[in-house]
Scaffold this motif. Structure first.
Motif, short mmCIF file in Angstrom:
data_model
loop_
_atom_site.label_atom_id
_atom_site.label_comp_id
_atom_site.label_asym_id
_atom_site.label_seq_id
_atom_site.Cartn_x
_atom_site.Cartn_y
_atom_site.Cartn_z
N SER A 179 -90.15 70.67 31.31
CA SER A 179 -91.13 70.98 32.37
C SER A 179 -92.54 70.99 31.81
CB SER A 179 -90.81 72.34 33.00
OG SER A 179 -91.78 72.68 33.94
N ARG A 180 -93.46 70.40 32.56
CA ARG A 180 -94.87 70.44 32.18
C ARG A 180 -95.51 71.77 32.55
NH1 ARG A 180 -96.96 64.46 34.28
NH2 ARG A 180 -95.57 63.19 32.97
N GLN A 181 -94.93 72.46 33.54
CA GLN A 181 -95.47 73.75 33.97
C GLN A 181 -95.04 74.84 33.00
OE1 GLN A 181 -93.72 73.86 37.89
NE2 GLN A 181 -95.57 73.07 38.84
N LYS A 182 -95.88 75.85 32.88
CA LYS A 182 -95.59 76.98 32.01
C LYS A 182 -95.04 78.17 32.78
CE LYS A 182 -97.23 74.62 28.58
NZ LYS A 182 -96.28 73.99 27.63
N GLN A 183 -95.18 78.16 34.10
CA GLN A 183 -94.75 79.28 34.93
C GLN A 183 -93.89 78.76 36.09
OE1 GLN A 183 -96.17 82.86 35.22
NE2 GLN A 183 -96.43 82.62 33.02
N TRP A 184 -93.03 79.63 36.58
CA TRP A 184 -92.24 79.30 37.75
C TRP A 184 -93.12 79.36 39.00
CZ3 TRP A 184 -87.32 77.51 37.94
CH2 TRP A 184 -86.54 77.62 36.79
N THR A 185 -92.90 78.44 39.91
CA THR A 185 -93.54 78.44 41.22
C THR A 185 -92.45 78.33 42.29
OG1 THR A 185 -93.77 76.02 41.27
CG2 THR A 185 -95.58 77.29 40.29
N GLY A 186 -92.82 78.62 43.53
CA GLY A 186 -91.86 78.49 44.61
C GLY A 186 -91.30 77.08 44.71
N ARG A 187 -92.15 76.09 44.49
CA ARG A 187 -91.70 74.69 44.57
C ARG A 187 -90.70 74.38 43.47
NH1 ARG A 187 -93.74 69.97 46.77
NH2 ARG A 187 -93.24 68.05 45.65
N LYS A 188 -90.95 74.89 42.26
CA LYS A 188 -90.05 74.61 41.15
C LYS A 188 -88.71 75.31 41.34
CE LYS A 188 -89.86 74.08 36.20
NZ LYS A 188 -89.49 72.67 36.44
N VAL A 189 -88.74 76.53 41.89
CA VAL A 189 -87.48 77.22 42.19
C VAL A 189 -86.68 76.42 43.21
CG1 VAL A 189 -86.47 79.29 43.21
CG2 VAL A 189 -88.38 79.50 41.62
N ALA A 190 -87.35 75.91 44.25
CA ALA A 190 -86.66 75.12 45.27
C ALA A 190 -86.05 73.86 44.67
CB ALA A 190 -87.64 74.75 46.39
N TRP A 202 -90.14 86.89 40.28
CA TRP A 202 -89.13 87.62 39.50
C TRP A 202 -88.82 86.89 38.19
CZ3 TRP A 202 -83.81 85.77 39.21
CH2 TRP A 202 -82.99 86.58 38.43
N LEU A 203 -88.65 85.57 38.24
CA LEU A 203 -88.35 84.79 37.03
C LEU A 203 -89.50 84.89 36.02
CD1 LEU A 203 -86.72 81.62 38.63
CD2 LEU A 203 -85.56 83.44 37.38
N ASN A 204 -90.73 84.86 36.53
CA ASN A 204 -91.88 85.02 35.62
C ASN A 204 -91.92 86.42 35.03
OD1 ASN A 204 -92.90 82.38 35.96
ND2 ASN A 204 -93.94 82.95 37.85
N ALA A 205 -91.52 87.42 35.83
CA ALA A 205 -91.56 88.81 35.34
C ALA A 205 -90.56 89.03 34.20
CB ALA A 205 -91.29 89.78 36.49
N ILE A 206 -89.39 88.35 34.27
CA ILE A 206 -88.39 88.51 33.21
C ILE A 206 -88.53 87.44 32.13
CG2 ILE A 206 -86.78 89.58 34.82
CD1 ILE A 206 -85.23 86.95 34.90
N SER A 207 -89.59 86.59 32.26
CA SER A 207 -89.89 85.56 31.24
C SER A 207 -88.73 84.58 31.06
CB SER A 207 -90.25 86.21 29.91
OG SER A 207 -91.37 87.06 30.05
N PHE A 208 -88.10 84.17 32.17
CA PHE A 208 -87.05 83.16 32.09
C PHE A 208 -87.70 81.80 31.86
CE2 PHE A 208 -83.91 80.26 34.18
CZ PHE A 208 -82.88 80.47 33.28
N PRO A 209 -87.31 81.05 30.83
CA PRO A 209 -87.99 79.78 30.53
C PRO A 209 -87.83 78.75 31.64
CG PRO A 209 -86.01 80.04 29.18
CD PRO A 209 -86.22 81.35 29.88
N VAL A 210 -88.88 77.96 31.84
CA VAL A 210 -88.88 76.96 32.92
C VAL A 210 -88.13 75.69 32.53
CG1 VAL A 210 -91.02 77.79 33.94
CG2 VAL A 210 -91.12 76.08 32.12
N GLY A 211 -87.75 75.56 31.28
CA GLY A 211 -87.05 74.36 30.83
C GLY A 211 -87.89 73.56 29.86
N SER A 212 -87.25 72.95 28.88
CA SER A 212 -87.98 72.24 27.83
C SER A 212 -88.69 71.00 28.34
CB SER A 212 -87.00 71.84 26.71
OG SER A 212 -85.96 71.02 27.23
#
Length: 661
Positions: free
Chosen positions: A238-249, A226-236
């Protein structure tokens, strides 16, 4: 021993001295010019002490001196053991290694007649008393690391407690980057303080919706999608470009969301064998916490309630629980990332999961017990075929669902009234317990404040607080149960419409479809079958469709079972099965076997096999040529794996083999 000038014997090769120079700095924060300074110091020493020409080999490194598995340290050892060097030279013993194990290298040098000189430590292995000096120097270099570490920890603790040290903040927060040339009134190179960090206003509704979804039972992976679908930024940061289940946790479990900053939840300890560090949970007395209400996205009470709910919900899937629930725990990853029906369908023989990777094919499913030599159901099933046929059966059953009996609606209404009364009684009981616990906690806090047996009082306080959290969670769950007079009481047509909508919109390979089927299908088993006259072992599948789990349907929990039993036939019928009825019909009309085979365009042998199969069925009194395989002996001819000495049939404890009638 004087280090102004020492006696140096002639070179080993009789021509030129061969010298190995070891230089090292610890971290990227140290200037690399220090390496050049060490080289210059060593060259000055060699110029003063060596009369003849020399060749200088330099081993330079940038890593911690505590690490014992460094490539540079192995190279130093190889060079020393080669015996070709006259001298190993370094500024001090810590440049080789800041561990007591460095003494082993000096002893190797002594064995290979290679001289080691450390300039500042005044160690010379050609001096008979070198070991005493080396031991004291090695201990001094190692303890200096501990002293430096303690000074750094002291500084960091103090800076955290006064709100000066703000490291990486999760998504939704803004940490200003202060530039002295943009804000000349500020101290040069000063980093942002806790008070200067603030929430991104646009993230307020995002975090509120995130916790709403968690309360509804969504997984971290679903929220990541859902966060990826609405393009919510992962944070400045973060090395990742997309949200993952681990990052949400990681974000959800960060207590800064309720306005509480923490430090020292984890600590790095040294693995003495290698010298490298690993991250472990820190002792409770090291944890630092600091209130920061202006950084809270979620109310503390709501945050604590949701975190308690998540921990209780995810407890069975933590590592180490497999022994308590061997049939339902996946050790790596989550079921949400598996393509359905993987990690859902079970073996009807031993009760274990069917997993991907059957016979080396990543698209085929096989019993996990077979891989462990504990089950004889060694057949494999194509995942796509199983998913497609099962979905088709479910869609057909729901779309063609017959109308319910008229008396069912009266039973539903009666059960609704009874369940609502039971729920109200349970909520009243829980609220009384909650009031009692709150009063008990207040009394314990007062007792601690005036002094007393602090240890025992604190234990009782923690126990009461834990019990209160559990009761709050139970009350929340009762409040969310839609067991009221407004609950949906569907008729068969409503369910048929829901089925058309679901199976018309969702793809079989989609995660949403898999999540729905895992809820909808109960008692999902694969059972082995074989023709009565022998041959390959094939699969049949049975499951129950639970109408109460269909999206948009809400049956009261006390009703009789609202399930539909289903069977999926995955057997591949050979020629003798396909043509059996046709062969016997033509034979009854007076044709010979050869004439029958010619008319059906099959071989004479196929016609004979079909007739033989029919005779066996008539003798056994059965209408279906397929018979269920229920013993190891029936499989030995088909699966060589069962002849392995390691094989021993062991179904899961308490599991009874599924028998299809």
């Amino acid at each position: 021993m004087s280090f102004g000038r020492i006696e140096v014997p002639p070179p080993k090769n009789g021509r030129r001295y061969k010298i190995l120079l070891v230089v090292r700095i610890s971290t990227p924060n140290q200037k690399k010019q220090s390496l050049d300074d060490q080289v210059a110091l060593s060259k000055g020493w060699t110029d003063r002490n060596l009369d003849g020409p020399y060749d200088l080999d330099v081993i330079s490194s940038q890593s911690s001196g505590e690490i014992l598995d460094r490539e540079e340290l192995f190279r130093i050892q190889e060079c020393i053991e080669s015996g070709i060097y006259d001298l190993v030279l370094t500024e001090d013993l810590g440049r080789i290694a800041r561990r007591i194990q460095v003494l082993t290298l000096l002893e190797l040098a002594e064995d290979s007649s290679t001289r080691v000189v450390t300039i500042n430590d005044r160690i010379d292995t050609f001096d008979p008393s070198w070991k005493q000096n080396a031991v004291f120097a090695a201990i001094r270099h190692e303890t200096s690391n501990d002293d430096t570490s303690k000074r750094i920890q002291r500084s960091l603790r103090n800076r955290f407690q006064i709100g000066l040290m703000v490291r990486i903040l999760p998504a939704g927060y803004i940490k200003p980057h202060l530039e002295s040339h943009l804000e000349p009134h500020l101290e040069p190179h000063r980093k942002a303080t806790e008070a200067e960090c603030y929430k991104d206003p646009s993230a307020e509704p995002i975090f509120d919706e995130m916790f709403n979804r968690l309360e509804e039972g969504q997984t971290f992976s679903q929220i990541a999608d859902w966060l990826n679908a609405i393009s919510f930024p992962v944070g400045s940061a973060s090395r990742q470009k997309q949200w993952t289940g681990r990052k949400v946790a990681q974000t959800v479990y960060n207590p800064i969301l309720k306005g509480l900053r923490e430090q020292n939840r984890k600590v790095a300890i040294r693995v003495n064998k290698t010298g490298r560090r690993k991250c472990v949970a820190a002792p409770d007395d090291m944890l630092l916490q600091r209130e920061a209400p202006h950084l809270a996205f979620i109310e503390p009470e709501r945050y604590d309630r949701v975190i308690s709910m998540l921990r209780e919900r995810n407890a069975p899937y933590r590592k180490g629980i497999a022994a308590a629930n061997p049939g339902g725990v996946r050790k790596r990853g989550t079921r949400n990332d598996s393509q359905w029906p993987s990690q859902h369908v079970l073996c009807g023989v031993c009760g274990r999961n069917f997993v991907l990777g059957g016979h080396g094919d990543k698209h085929r499913l096989m019993c996990d017990g077979v891989r462990k030599y504990k089950c004889f159901n060694a057949l494999t099933v194509d995942r796509v075929e199983l998913a497609t046929k099962s979905a088709a059966i479910v869609a057909d059953k729901l779309i063609n669902l017959p109308d319910f009996e008229p008396g069912l609606f009266k039973a539903i209404e009666s059960e609704l009234d009874f369940d609502a009364q039971s729920r109200d009684r349970e909520i009243k009981r829980l609220e009384m317990d909650r009031s009692r616990l709150r009063e008990q906690i207040k009394n314990l806090v007062d007792a601690i404040a005036i002094g007393g047996q602090i240890v025992s009082l604190l234990e009782r306080l923690h126990s009461s607080e834990s019990e209160l959290r559990i009761i709050d969670l139970e009350i929340l769950q009762f409040a969310k149960r839609q067991v009221t007079s407004s609950a949906i009481i569907p008729n068969a047509e409503v369910i048929r419409c829901l089925a058309r909508q679901i199976f018309g919109e969702l793809a079989v390979d989609s995660r949403e479809f898999g999540d729905l089927m895992r809820r909808l299908l109960k008692n999902f088993f694969i059972v082995p079958f074989r023709l009565i006259d022998g041959g390959h072992i094939e699969a049949r599948v049975r499951f129950d469709i639970d109408l109460a789990e269909l999206n948009g349907v809400n049956f009261p929990s006390g009703l009789p079972s609202m399930t539909i039993p289903c069977t999926v036939d995955l057997t591949k019928s050979p020629q003798r099965v396909t043509y059996r009825e046709a062969v016997m019909r033509l034979r009854s009309e007076g044709m010979t076997e050869r004439q029958t085979a010619s008319k059906l365009v099959i071989t004479h042998t196929a016609a004979q096999d079909a007739a033989r199969l029919d005779r066996l069925m008539a003798k056994a009194g059965i209408a279906d040529p397929w018979m269920q395989v229920i013993s190891v002996e029936q499989c030995l001819e088909s699966f060589k794996r069962l002849r392995h000495p390691r094989f021993k049939f062991e179904p899961l404890l308490g599991f009874e083999q599924v028998i299809l009638r």
